[in-house]
Motif scaffolding. Sequence first.
Motif: not given
Length: 252
Positions: A137-143, A220-222
């Motif tokens: 989720m953290d990776i998703g937030r950064r992307l 995706t959720m991130g």
Amino acid sequence: MPALYLSHGAPPLADDALWPGQLAAWSADLPRPKAILMVSAHWEEAPLALGATETVPLVYDFWGFPEYYQVAYTAPGAPELAESVRRLLTAPGVTVQEAPERGLDHGAYVPLVEMYPAADIPVLQISMPTLDPRKLMDIGRRLAPLRDEGVLIVGSGFFTHNLAALRRGGIPSWSAEFDDWGHRALDAGDIDALLDFRHKSPAGALAHPRTEHFAPLFVTMGTADTFGELDTHRSVIDGFWMGLAKRSVQFG
């Protein structure tokens, strides 16, 4: 752009009577992406790796379907997207590695063949460096900022995935139970339950004896969390394919 989690099927998906049309209708309803960033259940590598930034041969990472080894998907590479991903993810103590010869695997190209058959949109695939839902989720937030640049971020997995436990004909109870639970957890915005799905869902260990096919959902959720969209998802595709839940969702 919206962000997607899709159940990607297997090479024989191309011969299904229903599913290819569902994927095609979904993509037709989306804004046209500037580029596509794929996170597939079939590429785990740490540190996080960037796939080929120019067109290279596909990865036929399956067996038993020799007739599908001739499938091609010659989408343009996405070097500019790779540079943006590198910029967003690189941090002190965090390494982003290059895998310039690594082509798209079937978790990426099987759905893309149905959604964007012209193969004229640049595509980049990145690896999953971990299966930890919170870290993904953290990776998703950064992307997430990529979505403002017209990039379609796609987590590609399978909503239930246990090939060893499938039986000929019918929908296994564990697949139906997990699909129903996951659908209700998404609708309720119960992120804590989803993050701990192995313990909080019915039949979680059977639906995902190994969690790599559910893990892309958390990327995706991130991205959705960044835009406050976790409670606004919709299931675009549901039902079952060979006993596995093909639920696929869109945020945004």
